[in-house]
Design an enzyme around this catalytic site. Structure first.
Site, short mmCIF file in Angstrom:
data_model
loop_
_atom_site.label_atom_id
_atom_site.label_comp_id
_atom_site.label_asym_id
_atom_site.label_seq_id
_atom_site.Cartn_x
_atom_site.Cartn_y
_atom_site.Cartn_z
N LYS A 140 -64.65 115.27 -16.38
CA LYS A 140 -63.99 114.63 -17.53
C LYS A 140 -64.57 115.26 -18.78
CE LYS A 140 -61.06 111.30 -18.52
NZ LYS A 140 -59.97 110.76 -17.69
N ASP A 180 -55.70 112.63 -21.51
CA ASP A 180 -56.22 111.26 -21.39
C ASP A 180 -55.95 110.63 -22.77
OD1 ASP A 180 -57.99 109.54 -19.39
OD2 ASP A 180 -58.79 109.13 -21.36
P1 NDP Z 1 -52.80 107.23 -24.81
O1 NDP Z 1 -53.62 107.82 -25.87
O2 NDP Z 1 -51.47 107.80 -24.51
O3 NDP Z 1 -52.60 105.68 -25.07
C1 NDP Z 1 -53.69 104.82 -25.20
C2 NDP Z 1 -53.19 103.47 -25.61
O4 NDP Z 1 -54.26 102.54 -25.55
C3 NDP Z 1 -52.67 103.44 -27.03
O5 NDP Z 1 -51.68 102.46 -27.15
C4 NDP Z 1 -53.93 103.06 -27.82
O6 NDP Z 1 -53.65 102.45 -29.07
C5 NDP Z 1 -54.57 102.08 -26.87
N1 NDP Z 1 -56.03 102.10 -27.07
C6 NDP Z 1 -56.83 103.18 -27.07
N2 NDP Z 1 -58.11 102.84 -27.31
C7 NDP Z 1 -58.09 101.52 -27.47
C8 NDP Z 1 -59.10 100.58 -27.75
N3 NDP Z 1 -60.38 100.95 -27.92
N4 NDP Z 1 -58.71 99.27 -27.83
C9 NDP Z 1 -57.42 98.91 -27.66
N5 NDP Z 1 -56.42 99.76 -27.40
C10 NDP Z 1 -56.77 101.04 -27.31
O7 NDP Z 1 -53.72 107.26 -23.48
P2 NDP Z 1 -53.28 107.08 -21.96
O8 NDP Z 1 -52.13 106.18 -21.84
O9 NDP Z 1 -53.22 108.43 -21.36
O10 NDP Z 1 -54.58 106.39 -21.35
C11 NDP Z 1 -54.72 104.98 -21.27
C12 NDP Z 1 -55.74 104.64 -20.20
O11 NDP Z 1 -55.30 105.14 -18.93
C13 NDP Z 1 -57.14 105.25 -20.41
O12 NDP Z 1 -58.10 104.36 -19.87
C14 NDP Z 1 -57.09 106.50 -19.54
O13 NDP Z 1 -58.38 106.92 -19.17
C15 NDP Z 1 -56.29 105.99 -18.36
N6 NDP Z 1 -55.64 106.99 -17.53
C16 NDP Z 1 -54.80 107.93 -18.05
C17 NDP Z 1 -54.16 108.82 -17.23
C18 NDP Z 1 -53.17 109.80 -17.75
O14 NDP Z 1 -52.56 110.50 -16.93
N7 NDP Z 1 -52.92 109.90 -19.04
C19 NDP Z 1 -54.42 108.83 -15.79
C20 NDP Z 1 -55.25 107.75 -15.32
C21 NDP Z 1 -55.84 106.89 -16.18
P3 NDP Z 1 -53.60 103.34 -30.41
O15 NDP Z 1 -52.25 103.96 -30.43
O16 NDP Z 1 -53.85 102.37 -31.49
O17 NDP Z 1 -54.70 104.34 -30.27
O1 2IT Z 2 -58.09 109.45 -15.65
C1 2IT Z 2 -57.31 110.28 -15.13
O2 2IT Z 2 -57.13 110.31 -13.91
C2 2IT Z 2 -56.62 111.22 -16.01
N1 2IT Z 2 -56.78 111.14 -17.21
C3 2IT Z 2 -55.76 112.28 -15.42
C4 2IT Z 2 -56.56 113.44 -14.96
C5 2IT Z 2 -55.77 114.65 -14.51
O3 2IT Z 2 -56.44 115.66 -14.28
O4 2IT Z 2 -54.55 114.60 -14.39
#
Ligand code: NDP
Ligand code: 2IT
Length: 460
Positions: A140, A180
């Site tokens: 990561k 992420d």
């Molecule tokens: P994005 O940046 O696309 O979206 C994040 C969302 O969460 C936004 O709405 C953001 O609000 C909100 N957010 C971020 N930080 C905070 C905080 N401290 N408190 C409250 N809300 C918050 O990220 P992702 O959707 O990609 O990721 C979301 C979660 O999913 C993370 O935990 C990530 O690690 C996990 N994840 C992501 C994957 C992926 O493929 N993208 C895969 C597996 C897990 P704002 O717009 O205000 O920042």
């Molecule tokens: O938390 C996660 O699994 C991710 N942000 C996606 C990682 C990836 O390599 O697709």
């Protein structure tokens, strides 16, 4: 319960002593790293019965080795903003384990990023990636850079500076980053472009989550959110429940949240609330996803704007109270520790039936215990959000073969992967004495895969 023989009692004692000893060591080595300690504590709790049955993992020092990353890279990222001022951020890449394949995991750009958050995410990625059944190790990375409020050119200059250093450490067979929090198609595009420029050619397989128009896999954008809903559907099915006609609350409004909402709606659910880091919107009749996408993806504005287009909806400042909205299914999809014990109590009091973690470690350990104690079906992140990285691995395969699968083909494979992960978690939980406990099932099933590879690969 059957009575334990004296030998079994002794094996249990040795396993408990071992887990205690290694956890004390991890705490001593990483005293400040709260998130990392939380993630290790949860895994350690699940693994006691495994060590009792398999002393070879203790003899091979698997836990001691698994809790120390292969390496942690930390570097300065200097860049110039639009006003010509010099800015400095901190960049990270934690390469945790490569016994199952190249280091694989996302990059996060968020002001909260620090060593502990990077390490907990990379550590959890070990088990998640193992669960996908694909040949990927775990890492990561990211930066405390905040893309919010920055111009496209500022984001470009920052990512180019970031990549100039990260370049030395990644590659299609060594370490393959993806997105992420704060890293989406725009950021991946700039980083991929700069990597290729430094490489002096085209290395499709160095990033996943690329735009499908230039080297990415169809379906990767949607994969985490859709995969989450597929996983939760399997869990609901075993309890004679489903998404149809359910009320769903989803936190966040980013990548994972958006596509969790879209799949839940497609399956007949009403999504009544979603959020961003400033607050949440609530609409009894159901959130209009197109408006959310326009505000967050196109205009890059706050979710608060939603009420301008839909005055019937309400906006509430602050995030914690979103879990007080009555619902059947709750999907935390924003960030770590966003759902506390207090939130879990509110969910239980309002009759929630299932909680599925889309974000990484969104529920505190106390919240999980409260939900499980009260009979709420619980889908843990390592299993439930593995669809994103699983399709990333599919993107790597397509890049190697220089071909692209259709959206339908990717979706079919994703559904298969999520079903298999679910079955493997259920079976591992059963086999090690905690039926229906998917937290333990996911931790054990992921652990066994990587631990066996570590034993086979010798001590290193
Ligand atoms: P994005 O940046 O696309 O979206 C994040 C969302 O969460 C936004 O709405 C953001 O609000 C909100 N957010 C971020 N930080 C905070 C905080 N401290 N408190 C409250 N809300 C918050 O990220 P992702 O959707 O990609 O990721 C979301 C979660 O999913 C993370 O935990 C990530 O690690 C996990 N994840 C992501 C994957 C992926 O493929 N993208 C895969 C597996 C897990 P704002 O717009 O205000 O920042
Ligand atoms: O938390 C996660 O699994 C991710 N942000 C996606 C990682 C990836 O390599 O697709």
């Amino acid at each position: 319960m059957t009575k334990l023989t004296p030998m079994e009692q002794e094996q249990r004692k040795q396993a408990n002593d071992y887990v205690h000893k290694v956890y004390a060591l991890v705490k001593q080595r990483n005293p400040e790293e709260q998130e990392f300690l939380q993630a290790t504590r949860e895994i350690f709790d699940s693994l006691r019965p495994v060590f009792a049955q398999h002393p070879e993992y203790m003899e091979n020092g698997i836990l001691e080795r698994l809790t120390e990353p292969d390496r942690t890279i930390s570097f300065r990222v200097a860049w110039e903003d639009d006003k010509g001022r010099v800015r400095v951020n901190r960049g990270f890449r934690v390469q945790f384990n490569s016994d199952l394949g190249p280091y694989k995991g996302g990059l996060r750009f968020h002001p909260s990023v620090n060593n502990s958050i990077m390490k907990f995410l990379a550590f959890e990625q070990i088990f998640k990636n193992a669960l996908t059944g694909q040949p990927i190790g775990a890492g990561k990375g990211g930066s405390d850079f905040d893309p919010k409020g920055k111009s496209d050119r500022e984001v470009m200059r920052f990512t180019q500076s970031f990549m100039t250093e990260l370049y030395k450490h990644i590659g299609p067979n060594t370490d393959v980053p993806a997105g992420d929090i704060g890293v989406g198609a725009r950021e991946i595009g700039y980083m991929f472009g700069h990597y290729n420029r430094m490489f002096g050619g085209y290395q499709a397989g160095v990033f996943t989550g690329k735009d499908p128009a230039h080297g990415g896999s169809l379906g990767r954008t949607e994969a985490t959110g859709h995969g989450l809903v597929y996983f939760v559907s399997e869990m609901l099915k075993d309890a004679d429940l489903d998404f149809k006609d359910s009320r769903v609350v989803v936190s966040g409004s980013g990548n994972v949240s958006t596509y969790a909402m879209s799949k839940a709606m497609e399956l007949g659910a009403t999504v009544v609330a979603c959020s961003d880091s400033s607050g949440y919107i609530y609409d009894e009749r159901g959130i209009d996803l197109e408006t959310v996408k326009r505000i967050k993806q196109v205009e890059r504005k706050r979710i608060k704007e939603y009420t301008k287009y839909h005055p019937e909806a309400t906006y509430v400042e602050g995030c914690a109270h979103i879990w007080e909205i009555p619902c059947d299914i709750a999907l935390p999809c924003a960030t770590q520790n966003e759902l506390s014990k207090q939130s879990a109590e509110a969910l239980v009091a309002n009759g929630v039936k299932a909680v599925g973690e889309g974000a990484n470690m969104p529920c505190s350990i106390e919240a999980i215990h409260h939900l499980q104690k009260n009979g709420v079906l619980f889908a843990p992140a390592k299993a439930a959000n593995a669809g994103g990285v699983a399709v990333s691995a599919m993107e790597m395969s397509q890049n190697s073969m220089r071909l692209s699968w259709t959206t339908e083909e990717v979706d079919e494979r994703l559904q298969d992967v999520m079903k298999t992960i679910y079955t493997n978690c259920v079976e591992a939980a059963d086999r090690y004495g905690s039926p229906n406990n998917l937290v333990k099932g996911a931790n054990i099933a992921g652990f066994l895969k990587v631990a066996n590879a570590m034993v086979a690969h010798g001590i290193h």
